[in-house]
Design a protein around this motif. Structure first.
Motif, short mmCIF file in Angstrom:
data_model
loop_
_atom_site.label_atom_id
_atom_site.label_comp_id
_atom_site.label_asym_id
_atom_site.label_seq_id
_atom_site.Cartn_x
_atom_site.Cartn_y
_atom_site.Cartn_z
N PHE A 1 0.82 -1.21 0.00
CA PHE A 1 0.00 0.00 0.00
C PHE A 1 0.86 1.26 0.00
O PHE A 1 0.46 2.30 -0.53
N SER A 2 2.03 1.18 0.61
CA SER A 2 2.92 2.35 0.70
C SER A 2 3.95 2.37 -0.42
O SER A 2 4.80 3.26 -0.47
N LEU A 3 3.85 1.42 -1.34
CA LEU A 3 4.85 1.31 -2.38
C LEU A 3 4.88 2.52 -3.30
O LEU A 3 5.94 2.97 -3.73
N ALA A 4 3.71 3.09 -3.58
CA ALA A 4 3.65 4.23 -4.50
C ALA A 4 4.48 5.40 -4.00
O ALA A 4 5.13 6.11 -4.78
N CYS B 1 -10.13 -1.15 -2.88
CA CYS B 1 -9.57 0.16 -3.23
C CYS B 1 -9.13 0.81 -1.93
O CYS B 1 -9.93 1.00 -1.01
N ILE B 2 -7.84 1.13 -1.85
CA ILE B 2 -7.24 1.65 -0.62
C ILE B 2 -6.88 3.13 -0.82
O ILE B 2 -6.26 3.50 -1.82
N HIS B 3 -7.27 3.94 0.15
CA HIS B 3 -6.92 5.37 0.15
C HIS B 3 -5.79 5.57 1.16
O HIS B 3 -5.95 5.27 2.35
N ASN B 4 -4.66 6.07 0.67
CA ASN B 4 -3.48 6.24 1.51
C ASN B 4 -3.21 7.70 1.84
O ASN B 4 -3.20 8.54 0.93
N LYS B 5 -2.99 7.98 3.11
CA LYS B 5 -2.56 9.30 3.55
C LYS B 5 -1.10 9.19 3.99
O LYS B 5 -0.78 8.47 4.92
N VAL B 6 -0.25 9.92 3.27
CA VAL B 6 1.20 9.77 3.43
C VAL B 6 1.77 11.00 4.13
O VAL B 6 1.38 12.14 3.84
N SER B 7 2.70 10.78 5.06
CA SER B 7 3.32 11.90 5.77
C SER B 7 4.78 11.59 6.08
O SER B 7 5.19 10.43 6.14
N LEU B 8 5.55 12.65 6.26
CA LEU B 8 6.94 12.51 6.67
C LEU B 8 6.99 12.27 8.17
O LEU B 8 6.43 13.02 8.96
N ALA B 9 7.66 11.19 8.57
CA ALA B 9 7.75 10.86 9.98
C ALA B 9 9.14 11.12 10.55
O ALA B 9 9.31 11.22 11.77
N GLY B 10 10.16 11.25 9.68
CA GLY B 10 11.49 11.49 10.22
C GLY B 10 12.51 11.74 9.14
O GLY B 10 12.37 11.30 7.99
N LEU B 11 13.55 12.48 9.47
CA LEU B 11 14.69 12.75 8.58
C LEU B 11 15.94 12.85 9.44
O LEU B 11 15.96 13.54 10.45
N SER C 1 -3.52 3.66 5.72
CA SER C 1 -4.31 3.11 4.62
C SER C 1 -5.74 2.85 5.08
O SER C 1 -5.98 2.15 6.07
N TYR C 2 -6.67 3.41 4.32
CA TYR C 2 -8.10 3.30 4.64
C TYR C 2 -8.83 2.59 3.51
O TYR C 2 -8.49 2.76 2.33
N GLU C 3 -9.83 1.79 3.86
CA GLU C 3 -10.71 1.25 2.84
C GLU C 3 -11.53 2.41 2.28
O GLU C 3 -12.18 3.14 3.04
N LYS C 4 -11.46 2.59 0.97
CA LYS C 4 -12.01 3.82 0.39
C LYS C 4 -13.51 3.95 0.60
O LYS C 4 -14.02 5.03 0.92
#
Length: 308
Positions: free
Chosen positions: A71-74, A110-120, A135-138
């Motif tokens: 799910f996070s591959l994109a 169909c999965i809806h992904n909310k992506v954020s930066l967690a660390g650098l 990842s949420y079920e759409k």
């Protein structure tokens, strides 16, 4: 190496990644299961045929919990796209992966992904970036899982303006790094052979990084030949835990944490050693031919109906 005159680490704290959508079918689920070795040694394995085929009249195939990593591959394939941070994608290494599961996955969706930066983190000759994907079920909006992946970007460090290496993290990423493998004999050991074509099969699940298929790219990255995807190795080990600890029930897996320590060449034999500590399985995977540890971590499981 990043240009510190162009790159301000503080500026990324407000950086917003676009949401992504991941659509999959039952065919994708089956292809993934084959890619991580399900039924690879025994085509009628009673514990694993359910990932491949509608066994015993079941309506749908079951989904392996590590399927969540796709799910996070994109986010990873599209690049991390941080302003001013330059890196050679051929030198990107997967450092750690954490997956938290809230309910079993449907066999298609169909999965809806909310992506954020967690660390650098600036490590001088390299940068470490941490990405969180919820990842949420759409259709229902229900949260299915959370992925946190750590990428090791060789040659991208040196952007700190201070004398101390820059480090920002919104969550604790060192739990698996500090994990100690017990000195006692493992509770269970499982040996599994990867196939010479394993990386070529696994890449069909969406990770087309040429490091895993192109001999010339592999040589540039410092390997004698293409290597297996770290997440494929993880799939092998979690399958072993499901088989040996969870009595073949993938829905007993609650969370997965992994640290990728060393590469695996397709065709090598993986030995997964497991220690049971309450509802946590500590594990490590070794390559039999080289006697090297390539993966370690833990899997938290739901309570079994009776003690092992």
């Amino acid at each position: 190496m990043a240009d510190s005159s162009e790159f301000d680490p503080q500026s990324i704290l407000s950086h917003k990644y676009p949401d992504t959508t991941y659509n999959y079918t039952e065919r994708d689920v089956v292809l993934y299961a084959l890619g991580v070795g399900a039924c690879g040694q025994d085509a009628v394995d009673g514990d694993e045929l359910k990932y491949i085929y509608h066994e015993n009249g079941q309506q749908f195939v079951q989904v392996l919990p590590t399927f969540a990593a796709l799910f996070s591959l994109a986010s990873a394939l599209n690049g991390f796209n941080l302003p001013g941070l330059q890196y050679d994608p051929r030198l990107l290494l997967h450092g750690q992966q954490y997956i938290e599961l809230y309910r079993p996955f449907p066999s298609s969706g169909c999965i809806h992904n909310k992506v954020s930066l967690a660390g650098l983190h600036d490590k001088g000759k390299a940068a470490i970036i941490e990405i969180e994907t919820k990842s949420y079920e759409k259709d229902s909006g229900e949260l299915l899982c959370i992925n946190r992946m750590t990428g090791f970007l060789r040659g991208a460090g040196g952007f700190s303006k201070s004398s101390q290496p820059y480090s920002y993290s919104s969550y604790s990423s060192n739990k698996v790094s500090s994990l100690k493998i017990p000195k006692s004999q493992p509770f269970a050991v499982f040996e599994d052979c990867t196939q010479p074509s394993q990386a070529l099969l696994y890449r069909l699940s969406g990770d087309y990084n040429p490091l895993h298929s192109d001999p010339m790219v592999a040589k540039v990255a410092g390997f004698s030949r293409p290597i297996l995807h770290g997440l494929c190795t993880l799939g092998f080990s979690v399958r072993a835990i499901i088989k040996c600890i969870c009595r073949g029930d993938p829905n007993l897996v609650r969370s997965i944490s992994a640290r990728f320590l060393l590469h695996v060449y397709p065709g090598e034999t993986l030995i997964t050693e497991m220690w049971l500590e309450g509802l946590r399985v500590i594990y490590q995977a070794k390559v039999k031919e080289r006697n090297r540890t390539v993966l370690s971590g833990y899997v938290d499981i739901h309570r079994l109906s009776s003690s092992l």
